[in-house]
Write an enzyme that holds these catalytic residues in place. Structure first.
Site, mmCIF file in Angstrom:
data_model
loop_
_atom_site.group_PDB
_atom_site.id
_atom_site.type_symbol
_atom_site.label_atom_id
_atom_site.label_comp_id
_atom_site.label_asym_id
_atom_site.label_seq_id
_atom_site.Cartn_x
_atom_site.Cartn_y
_atom_site.Cartn_z
ATOM 1 N N GLY A 12 0.792 -1.214 0.000
ATOM 2 C CA GLY A 12 0.000 0.000 0.000
ATOM 3 C C GLY A 12 0.827 1.268 0.000
ATOM 4 N N SER A 24 -1.666 -9.752 1.826
ATOM 5 C CA SER A 24 -1.473 -8.738 2.837
ATOM 6 C C SER A 24 -2.399 -7.548 2.583
ATOM 7 C CB SER A 24 0.005 -8.348 2.854
ATOM 8 O OG SER A 24 0.372 -7.788 4.079
#
Length: 573
Positions: free
Chosen positions: A171, A247
């Site tokens: 991210g 994840s």
């Protein structure tokens, strides 16, 4: 390209802590606080510069053994010429949305423009904006980055082929081209990997701003919609699309399962080491890192608070949000990236918005999600990665006193109960004791809750990756047993030029079995196929529910509940 280059992305920054309003990253913690310097980006589990450096990732030859007599495929916006790689053809850097820059920075994704002539698709496109760390030398200031990559199966594969769309983790760092899809494509899949906006560019939130806190999530939905419309041109079946991620990428899929905008965009889902139902005890990601009720979800108000705090140094604070936005849009990317930890602080998704109307964890628990089969799992030793990078593997071994203090911080008046259940002398070191505590309490408990919520309503197949000798490449000075670490299974699914030479014959066989399972699931929603060990569905009413252990020496059932002492944790407040 190395498979786990984003593990670089997915893995580090455990030494960084979020600011007071900050959000833990939803993949592998890249957490940083303005008052606590920490590496930007993320640390790789495979840090080799030749896999992560921009000169190869963006401009170099994509994968070894290629030739440039690739075929031409016509997409909805124009023809693209790919590059041959053995039995596969790769199409790299295809725009799926228009550049989100200038007045379109922090707007929902728009359709890509058409082009004339044949577009070269033989090299990866630009990475989305990101900053490097000592472990992941990846950097970019390019906003024209909403591209994807397609790897086709061998010509002899059945067509139309199932499509697997991969969402990378972290991210704040990474890109789709770091994941070499040939191993999965060899199983008869069309594999698509995606770039999306990350950090502040994906998560900024302001009052009245359409898409607030969810721009990265909406980019992924735009890519999935592109796949529905264009898969057939690459030999794929647009009616059989699996979205898969690790994840932070798997957390995004939990969001897609509950997002109105993702309805009918995919037919199956694979969630590896996902955090959709994880909370985070105080100190789990390092001293000074506060606890959070949800690892990756923040209210829209919280995301706006993060925006206010993190953008204050940019001099754009105005009472009128429109003026604030206009000021921020006028800034060069380089100036925004200079704010310490501004990428890390936005590793979360905002809910209470049109894209995510309600808390995804609550919606999953209550059965309000898109009904698709799910393959969901974690690694056996998830948290060893972060403990190693914070303590033992960087020459600062956790002491007995440090272990006791970590337990007090995380569990308060229950600390002694936890220490009695996990005495440090039962482990090779206090660091491994602490890693086991957090693996069981945070990762295993959250994974089991996710599997239970999904298994009540849709076909669900649970797994645990359990190879405690999985290749690890972190260049750390201290010794530490990382075991079956967070995202260590990715080298078994994607081609990885660093891991491959280190695989034992049994590990190569495990990789072949895992890719066969994933391909079977993408074809039918069931990982079982001739020649593979039987995989029973996860049924919440079974005692215990079935979880498939994946290890070189054994593939078969594991009592996940007992192995991770979930009965003990269920009795603690």
């Amino acid at each position: 390209m190395a498979a786990a280059a984003t593990l670089a992305a997915v893995l580090t920054a455990a030494s960084a802590a979020p600011g007071p309003a900050g959000a833990p990253d939803g993949s592998a913690p890249d957490r940083s606080a303005p008052d606590r310097p920490a590496p930007q980006g993320a640390a790789p589990d495979r840090p080799a510069p030749d896999r992560t450096a921009p000169d190869r990732a963006v401009t170099g030859a994509p994968y070894g053994g290629t030739d440039f007599a690739g075929e031409v495929v016509r997409t909805e916006t124009g023809p693209v010429r790919g590059v041959r790689s053995g039995e596969h053809t790769l199409f790299l850097g295809i725009p799926y949305a228009a550049p989100p820059k200038g007045a379109y920075r922090w707007t929902p994704p728009r359709p890509a423009a058409r082009w004339s002539g044949v577009r070269d698709a033989t090299k990866p496109g630009p990475l989305c904006p990101q900053v490097p760390s000592s472990y992941a030398p990846i950097a970019s200031e390019e906003e024209d980055c909403l591209v994807l990559n397609v790897t086709t199966p061998p010509g002899s594969a059945r067509r139309p082929a199932p499509v697997l769309v991969w969402i990378h983790g972290d991210g704040a760092v990474g890109g789709g081209a770091f994941f070499d899809g040939r191993r999965l494509a060899a199983q008869g899949l069309v594999v698509v990997t995606v770039n999306y906006r990350m950090g502040v560019f994906g998560g900024l939130a302001l009052p009245g701003l359409e898409g607030s806190g969810t721009f990265g999530l909406q980019d992924q939905q735009a890519a999935l919609a592109w796949v529905r419309r264009n898969a057939a041109a690459f030999g794929g079946d647009p009616g059989n699309v699996t979205v898969a991620g690790v994840s932070f990428g798997a957390a995004a899929i939990a969001g897609h399962l509950t997002s109105p905008g993702a309805r009918n965009l995919f037919d199956r889902a694979v969630m590896a080491s996902g955090e959709g139902m994880l909370d985070m005890p105080a100190g789990a990601m390092g001293p000074g890192v506060p606890g959070y009720p949800w690892y990756v979800w923040r209210t829209d108000r919280e995301m706006r608070g993060i925006t206010t705090e993190m953008t204050a140094p940019l001099g754009c604070a105005h009472r009128d949000p429109a003026r604030t936005l206009g000021c921020l849009r006028a800034l060069p990317v380089k100036r925004i990236l200079e704010v310490p930890h501004i990428m890390n602080a936005f590793q979360a998704f905002g809910y209470g918005t049109p894209a995510l109307p309600e808390l995804p964890a609550g919606a999953l628990r209550e059965g309000r999600f898109h009904r698709v089969p799910v393959l969901s799992g974690a690694t056996r030793d998830e948290h060893r990665t972060f403990v190693g990078m914070l303590y033992d593997a960087v020459g600062k071994p956790m002491t007995e006193d440090g272990y006791r203090e970590a337990l007090r911080t995380a569990f308060g008046r229950n600390a002694e109960r936890v220490r009695a259940a996990y005495p440090s002398d039962a482990f090779p070191s206090p660091g491994l004791a602490w890693a086991t505590v957090v693996t069981d309490r945070m990762w295993a408990r959250g994974t089991e809750a996710q599997n239970r919520a999904l298994g009540r309503h849709v076909p669900t197949y649970a797994y645990e990756f359990a190879d405690r000798d999985a290749p690890m490449f972190l260049p750390l000075p201290g010794g530490f047993d990382f075991g079956a670490y967070h995202a260590g299974d990715l080298s078994y699914l994607f081609e990885d030029e660093k891991a491959e030479p280190l695989f034992t014959p049994a590990q190569r066989e495990l990789a072949a079995t895992m890719t066969a399972y994933w391909a079977a699931f993408a074809r039918s929603g069931d990982p079982n196929a001739p020649g593979l060990p039987r995989w029973t569905p996860y049924r919440p009413g079974d005692r215990p529910p079935y979880t498939q252990s994946l290890a070189p020496d054994r593939i078969g059932p594991v009592d996940y509940h007992r192995e991770h002492r979930l009965g003990f944790w269920s009795r603690l407040p």
